[in-house]
Design an enzyme around this catalytic site. Sequence first.
Site, PDB file in Angstrom:
ATOM      1  N   HIS A  47      13.116  55.853  38.935  1.00 56.86           N
ATOM      2  CA  HIS A  47      12.823  55.092  37.708  1.00 56.86           C
ATOM      3  C   HIS A  47      11.593  55.686  37.010  1.00 56.86           C
ATOM      4  O   HIS A  47      11.559  55.831  35.791  1.00 56.86           O
ATOM      5  CB  HIS A  47      12.571  53.629  38.108  1.00 56.86           C
ATOM      6  CG  HIS A  47      12.675  52.642  36.995  1.00 56.86           C
ATOM      7  ND1 HIS A  47      12.266  51.336  37.120  1.00 56.86           N
ATOM      8  CD2 HIS A  47      13.130  52.750  35.731  1.00 56.86           C
ATOM      9  CE1 HIS A  47      12.489  50.694  35.984  1.00 56.86           C
ATOM     10  NE2 HIS A  47      13.003  51.529  35.129  1.00 56.86           N
TER      11      HIS A  47
ATOM     12  N   HIS B 157      14.836  52.544  48.969  1.00 56.83           N
ATOM     13  CA  HIS B 157      14.264  51.565  48.035  1.00 56.83           C
ATOM     14  C   HIS B 157      13.119  52.200  47.228  1.00 56.83           C
ATOM     15  O   HIS B 157      13.131  52.205  45.993  1.00 56.83           O
ATOM     16  CB  HIS B 157      13.752  50.354  48.823  1.00 56.83           C
ATOM     17  CG  HIS B 157      13.115  49.288  47.988  1.00 56.83           C
ATOM     18  ND1 HIS B 157      13.743  48.102  47.703  1.00 56.83           N
ATOM     19  CD2 HIS B 157      11.916  49.214  47.359  1.00 56.83           C
ATOM     20  CE1 HIS B 157      12.966  47.345  46.950  1.00 56.83           C
ATOM     21  NE2 HIS B 157      11.842  48.012  46.720  1.00 56.83           N
ATOM     22  N   GLU B 158      12.156  52.747  47.936  1.00 56.63           N
ATOM     23  CA  GLU B 158      11.002  53.332  47.245  1.00 56.63           C
ATOM     24  C   GLU B 158      11.425  54.539  46.415  1.00 56.63           C
ATOM     25  O   GLU B 158      10.880  54.785  45.339  1.00 56.63           O
ATOM     26  CB  GLU B 158       9.899  53.713  48.246  1.00 56.63           C
ATOM     27  CG  GLU B 158       9.303  52.526  48.998  1.00 56.63           C
ATOM     28  CD  GLU B 158       8.852  51.379  48.103  1.00 56.63           C
ATOM     29  OE1 GLU B 158       8.455  51.627  46.953  1.00 56.63           O
ATOM     30  OE2 GLU B 158       8.929  50.214  48.554  1.00 56.63           O
TER      31      GLU B 158
HETATM   32 ZN   LIG Z   1      10.355  47.384  45.362  1.00 60.22          ZN
END
Ligand SMILES: [Zn+2]
Length: 695
Positions: A495, A488-489
Amino acid sequence: MKKIFYSLFSLTIMLTTIACSQKEESNSILKESKAPFSAPEFNNFKVEDYKEAFDRGFAEKRAEVKEILENKEAPTFENTIDALEMSGKTLDKVSAIFFNLNESENTPQMTEIEEYVVPKMTDLNGYIFMNDTLFNRIRAIYDKKESLPLNEEQMIVLENYYQGFVRGGALLNEEEKATLLDIDTKLGLAQVKFNSNLLADNKAFKLVITDKADLAGLPQSVIDAAASEDGNSWVFTLDKPSCIPFLQYADNRSLREKVYKAYYGRGDNNNANDNKAVIKEILQLRQQKAKLLGFDSFAHYVLDEKMAKTPEAALKLLHSIWEPAVKRAAEERAELQKIADREGAGIKIEGWDWFYYTEKLRKEKYALNDETITPYFKLENVLQGAFDCATKLYGVTFVKRDDIPVYHPEVATYEVLDSEGKHLSIFYTDFFPRDTKRQGAWMTNFVNQRNICGENVRPMVVNVCNFTSPQGDIPALLNIDETRTLFHEFGHALHGMLTQAHYPSVSGTNVKHDFVELFSQINEKWSVHPEVMPTFAKHYITGEAIPAELIEKMQQSSHFNSGFETTELVAAALLDMKMHLIDDYSNFDCNEYEKQLRSELGFIDEIEYRYRSTNFAHVFGGGYAVGYYAYLWAEVLDCDAFELFLEKGVFDSETAAGFKNLIEMGGSKDPMREYRKFRGADPNPAALLRARGLI
Ligand SMILES: [Zn+2]
């Protein structure tokens, strides 16, 4: 554009040169870095230099903004918006370093500096965003934007500045501005009151057990954590790590009921900490604010700058998830009732029984424990798995570096290269708990990306987590939640690192609030995919890949209890949204309203709103009002986007290239249009229902 930029740019150079000729930079934070890629030289930073660095940053930013204001030339995009985006570099530099380390290497000295800095930051923001002269310049450009040769990104940056001012009241007359200021002040105080009431009510409750028999059913670790120093009593509080295990495991039903009612009843006890009147006041103030700014409701005001755009769009999504979720929850309730009946409990399942019988059912159906799973998830292997996925999908590669300064010996650094071997970013990892580190997991930038006015600066990004540390000979072994958290991180990190935007204010993760979690949540999907997991989940001693039946079991158990989990979440999101759409609050009572919404929705009695109004801190305690829907909004996007990968192949190059465009654009393009371009259709909420196993 180039000309104006040139003069600004040469001005910066000139200032630097003057500074250099006078004396060498002595502030350790501001000193030019000699490290590779000019990475921050953490090893040389002196904590006593922060205040001076900030003060210089504030002064420089103020001077630069003042120069924009006092520019005698007519306002242009270049001499106003470009100039604003280029301003404040010293402040950006020191802020990125300080606020990061304040979370991950905090000391009392840092807290003291924070207290010194925050009011000055507020002052500076006031100077910029309450500034009529600056607004008038922006407005003059905005009013003729159609006639200007601006590209889409520049148009969005201009729109963001303009709307930022307008939403802050820049178009109001003096009297209205004073009213708005008054509303905002009262709102600020009411929110503080809400939070302090909640905190006080939370603290006021303690379940003290002195009879050992009342501990029956609780795991030893839970009992140990609750034990008093003398070992003669056990204390349970309303903090989640204390009360949730109690609800899950305590055999004593009446004590479970007591804890359950206390937890959901926080802020609703008709005592000095009661939040009902505070909520009414907050809702009324928010409505006044929205009307003053020309919106139908506070929900319309908030959603106007989100990807969802209108409350109607968000509600449509929430309602489409609601029906299947409640239906499944009713089936789950029947299953729980069956266990209770089989055990001869002689009860009808109530809210305080749900957690308890759910744990029994989980044990019965999916006897999965961490000891079976974690040996397959050595941290280094999981990280390599995340890197390999990014390489297969986006062509980026990672090179471990030992020559980049770090702020703690546990921090590691990597250079990130694109498919042609060109430098993209530096990636820092900081994975283990420390006394100086805040709880949780997050991604931030040490250096922000920009590519305007001839300056091309690539980002430096960090992932900070609190994973299980290595123990003696045993390496750091992650459980499945931690594995997902790492991916997730790392999704947020990609991004931030792959961004190809130009303007810092729309670079990387600077996107709309209900769009940003798409990139992290979708990245989790690869970590649990049955084709991908065995490629990195290898036993830390034997090297053997995780067995297929274990993956299968994990997949099945991931849908367990999802009727309950989805229902409580959607109910809270609906409560948040609908409370902010009410026309007339004069007779508003939040408890009555919750009841009314319950019956409108056909919400089943044994499940509570994930947060009830009087303890919904996201909504009444801070800045996330009308924001709870965003978790589900982003989840629809990530489930829907991942279905395209499932259809075409999890590493399909064409699909990955389409998704990479979404990553790289940051906030520089219209997210919904670009999403449709990638997906070939609108996002479909059924994807979320499928992923949660609800249809
Ligand atoms: Zn998040």
